[in-house]
Design a protein around this motif. Structure first.
Motif, PDB file in Angstrom:
ATOM      1  N   TYR A  38       2.794   6.266  -7.194  1.00  0.00           N
ATOM      2  CA  TYR A  38       1.917   7.286  -7.792  1.00  0.00           C
ATOM      3  C   TYR A  38       2.486   8.692  -7.572  1.00  0.00           C
ATOM      4  O   TYR A  38       2.439   9.540  -8.467  1.00  0.00           O
ATOM      5  N   SER A  39       3.055   8.923  -6.409  1.00  0.00           N
ATOM      6  CA  SER A  39       3.668  10.237  -6.127  1.00  0.00           C
ATOM      7  C   SER A  39       4.863  10.475  -7.036  1.00  0.00           C
ATOM      8  O   SER A  39       5.059  11.576  -7.543  1.00  0.00           O
TER       9      SER A  39
ATOM     10  N   LEU B 188       1.407   4.028  -3.100  1.00  0.00           N
ATOM     11  CA  LEU B 188       1.218   5.473  -2.947  1.00  0.00           C
ATOM     12  C   LEU B 188       2.479   6.245  -3.342  1.00  0.00           C
ATOM     13  O   LEU B 188       2.406   7.294  -3.984  1.00  0.00           O
TER      14      LEU B 188
ATOM     15  N   LEU C 279       0.829  -1.213   0.000  1.00  0.00           N
ATOM     16  CA  LEU C 279       0.000   0.000   0.000  1.00  0.00           C
ATOM     17  C   LEU C 279       0.863   1.263   0.000  1.00  0.00           C
ATOM     18  O   LEU C 279       0.674   2.161  -0.824  1.00  0.00           O
ATOM     19  N   ILE C 280       1.839   1.313   0.900  1.00  0.00           N
ATOM     20  CA  ILE C 280       2.705   2.498   0.967  1.00  0.00           C
ATOM     21  C   ILE C 280       3.560   2.603  -0.290  1.00  0.00           C
ATOM     22  O   ILE C 280       3.748   3.694  -0.842  1.00  0.00           O
TER      23      ILE C 280
END
Length: 195
Positions: free
Chosen positions: A111-112, A108, A104-105
């Motif tokens: 995507y960043s 994210l 999950l991290i």
């Protein structure tokens, strides 16, 4: 005592009583020694063999399934193989929590990174992710999940992939789950330590 005072066998004296006591003490010590104290330094135990079997099973199945990312599955199999089925299951569940957190991290952060366009700022994503993972695992009281979380995160953030971050993260999570299941099955059905 093995020979109460004055009850030694006739003609043999107290030496026999001492020898009997020494032998009994030696037998007691041998029966209470830890397994690793009795073994030769060249001993290869079942956990060692089953860990190697788990890695072999992962590699063969990944070859048959034409999947190229056996690293996480093999790593999870090694980490989860424990000296009992219950410990393997507990370790596997911790690793699964850790894998989900890392995926999950990592997703994210990917995507960043895409939003930033690969600038030098993206170099901070891996260390930032590690800080977040360690904090999260401690926050949910699962410090045992930290190592696999960090491994999953690093594989997601550092590997260059053309895949969408969501699918890439899900695939890494499935790789880890695959390794956990293989370790559990081998520990459960091959020389089960609890039987």
């Amino acid at each position: 005592s093995f020979c109460p005072k004055g009850k030694a066998p006739p003609g043999l004296g107290t030496g026999v009583c001492f020898a009997r006591a020494a032998m009994a003490k030696l037998r007691w010590k041998e029966s209470h020694m830890e397994d690793h104290e009795k073994r030769s330094p060249f001993f290869i135990g079942m956990r060692n063999i089953k860990t190697a079997l788990a890695v072999l099973a992962v590699l063969v199945l990944y070859r048959l399934l034409h999947r190229e990312t056996a690293m996480l599955a093999a790593t999870a199999a090694v980490i989860c193989m424990q000296d009992s089925v219950q410990k393997t299951l507990h370790s596997g569940l911790n690793r699964l929590v850790g894998t989900c957190a890392g995926a999950l991290i990592g997703m994210l952060l990917l995507y960043s990174r895409q939003a930033l366009g690969g600038s030098y700022l993206s170099l901070l994503f891996a260390p930032l992710g590690i800080v977040l993972i360690i904090w999260f695992c401690n926050f949910i009281h699962k410090p045992e999940a930290t190592v696999i979380s960090c491994i999953v995160l690093l594989m997601i953030v550092l590997e260059q992939s053309a895949q969408d971050p969501f699918y890439y993260s899900i695939n890494r999570m499935l790789d880890t789950l695959f390794g956990i299941v293989v370790a559990y099955m081998i520990n459960r059905f091959i020389c089960n330590p609890s039987q």
